[in-house]
Design a protein around this motif. Structure first.
Motif, mmCIF file in Angstrom:
data_model
loop_
_atom_site.group_PDB
_atom_site.id
_atom_site.type_symbol
_atom_site.label_atom_id
_atom_site.label_comp_id
_atom_site.label_asym_id
_atom_site.label_seq_id
_atom_site.Cartn_x
_atom_site.Cartn_y
_atom_site.Cartn_z
ATOM 1 N N LEU A 104 0.837 -1.199 0.000
ATOM 2 C CA LEU A 104 0.000 0.000 0.000
ATOM 3 C C LEU A 104 0.872 1.250 0.000
ATOM 4 N N THR A 105 0.426 2.269 -0.722
ATOM 5 C CA THR A 105 1.187 3.503 -0.848
ATOM 6 C C THR A 105 0.295 4.701 -0.525
ATOM 7 N N GLY A 106 0.921 5.844 -0.462
ATOM 8 C CA GLY A 106 0.174 7.078 -0.243
ATOM 9 C C GLY A 106 0.219 7.516 1.209
ATOM 10 N N VAL A 107 -0.469 8.602 1.463
ATOM 11 C CA VAL A 107 -0.504 9.172 2.807
ATOM 12 C C VAL A 107 -1.705 8.624 3.574
ATOM 13 N N ILE A 108 -1.616 8.695 4.881
ATOM 14 C CA ILE A 108 -2.752 8.334 5.728
ATOM 15 C C ILE A 108 -3.484 9.632 6.044
ATOM 16 N N ASN A 132 3.104 12.473 6.391
ATOM 17 C CA ASN A 132 2.893 12.577 7.831
ATOM 18 C C ASN A 132 1.821 11.598 8.279
ATOM 19 N N ILE A 133 1.900 11.183 9.510
ATOM 20 C CA ILE A 133 0.890 10.307 10.089
ATOM 21 C C ILE A 133 -0.264 11.181 10.563
ATOM 22 N N SER A 134 -1.460 10.872 10.105
ATOM 23 C CA SER A 134 -2.631 11.664 10.462
ATOM 24 C C SER A 134 -2.881 11.603 11.966
ATOM 25 N N GLN A 144 -6.713 0.853 20.675
ATOM 26 C CA GLN A 144 -5.747 0.367 21.645
ATOM 27 C C GLN A 144 -4.413 -0.002 21.002
ATOM 28 N N ARG A 145 -4.454 -0.523 19.787
ATOM 29 C CA ARG A 145 -3.228 -0.925 19.092
ATOM 30 C C ARG A 145 -3.159 -0.273 17.727
ATOM 31 N N LEU A 146 -2.041 0.376 17.472
ATOM 32 C CA LEU A 146 -1.799 1.026 16.195
ATOM 33 C C LEU A 146 -0.411 0.622 15.737
ATOM 34 N N GLN A 147 -0.348 -0.182 14.699
ATOM 35 C CA GLN A 147 0.918 -0.681 14.173
ATOM 36 C C GLN A 147 1.220 0.058 12.871
ATOM 37 N N LEU A 148 2.317 0.825 12.854
ATOM 38 C CA LEU A 148 2.678 1.620 11.679
ATOM 39 C C LEU A 148 4.121 1.391 11.234
ATOM 40 N N ALA A 149 4.818 0.450 11.826
ATOM 41 C CA ALA A 149 6.246 0.233 11.574
ATOM 42 C C ALA A 149 6.518 -0.146 10.126
ATOM 43 N N ASP A 150 7.730 0.119 9.717
ATOM 44 C CA ASP A 150 8.242 -0.288 8.405
ATOM 45 C C ASP A 150 7.434 0.272 7.249
ATOM 46 N N ASN A 151 7.241 1.576 7.283
ATOM 47 C CA ASN A 151 6.672 2.333 6.189
ATOM 48 C C ASN A 151 7.672 3.431 5.844
ATOM 49 N N GLN A 152 7.270 4.411 5.109
ATOM 50 C CA GLN A 152 8.182 5.475 4.685
ATOM 51 C C GLN A 152 7.674 6.844 5.148
ATOM 52 N N PHE A 153 7.191 6.907 6.376
ATOM 53 C CA PHE A 153 6.677 8.161 6.912
ATOM 54 C C PHE A 153 7.808 9.165 7.089
ATOM 55 N N ASP A 154 7.450 10.443 7.016
ATOM 56 C CA ASP A 154 8.416 11.487 7.301
ATOM 57 C C ASP A 154 7.744 12.549 8.155
#
Length: 171
Positions: A104-108, A132-134, A144-154
């Protein structure tokens, strides 16, 4: 997908009134639109089956699709889905969403999440999401759980206003 044979007749496929599972059933290609014909699903498992293409339009546009409105659990992890995260706003009862280990690509942005106030678990890890992470994700009161690891956020995560009342225990 074999269009000549109903997938509920396939070996190892679980399909009852509430649950549809093709978990670990090796398929290739996109999700077949016949999945939209299933009614009143609350759990959808399409994980570990090598599905590709974008997440289908019929899953992203629920305007004529009643079968998924009651869904509370969607696992589309470990496939080859690409493109943006679809708008799932009509799934107001959704508590668990796993789109991890795809392409998956693009911004959140906040738009896909605005009506998903019952989310408890979101896993978007191991994709190619960027930007950016919204902050809206952090404002989901049940999350309770938010997994965002191993993406290309800046960028930086700015201070979010409900940090003291957030239910998030894993980030």
């Amino acid at each position: 997908w074999n269009q000549r044979r109903d997938f509920s007749d396939w070996n190892n496929v679980r399909c009852d009134k509430a649950v549809f599972s093709l978990a670990q059933y090796f398929l290739s290609g996109p999700i077949h639109p016949s999945l939209a014909n299933l009614q009143s699903l609350s759990e959808i498992y399409l994980d570990n089956i090598n599905l590709s293409s974008t997440i289908p339009e019929f899953l992203a546009d629920f305007s004529n699709l009643t079968s998924f409105i009651s869904a509370i659990f969607m696992d589309f992890s470990n496939n080859i889905f690409s493109g943006a995260i679809p708008y799932l706003h009509i799934l107001k009862n959704l508590t668990h969403l796993d789109l991890s280990n795809n392409l998956l690509t693009g911004v959140i942005s906040s738009t896909p999440w605005e009506q998903l106030l019952n989310l408890v678990f979101v896993d978007l890890s191991n994709n190619s999401l960027n930007g950016n992470i919204s902050l809206f994700l952090f404002e989901l009161s049940m999350l309770q759980r938010l997994q965002l690891a191993d993406n290309q956020f800046d960028g930086q995560i700015t201070k979010f206003s409900n940090a003291s009342t957030s239910a998030i225990d894993t980030l």
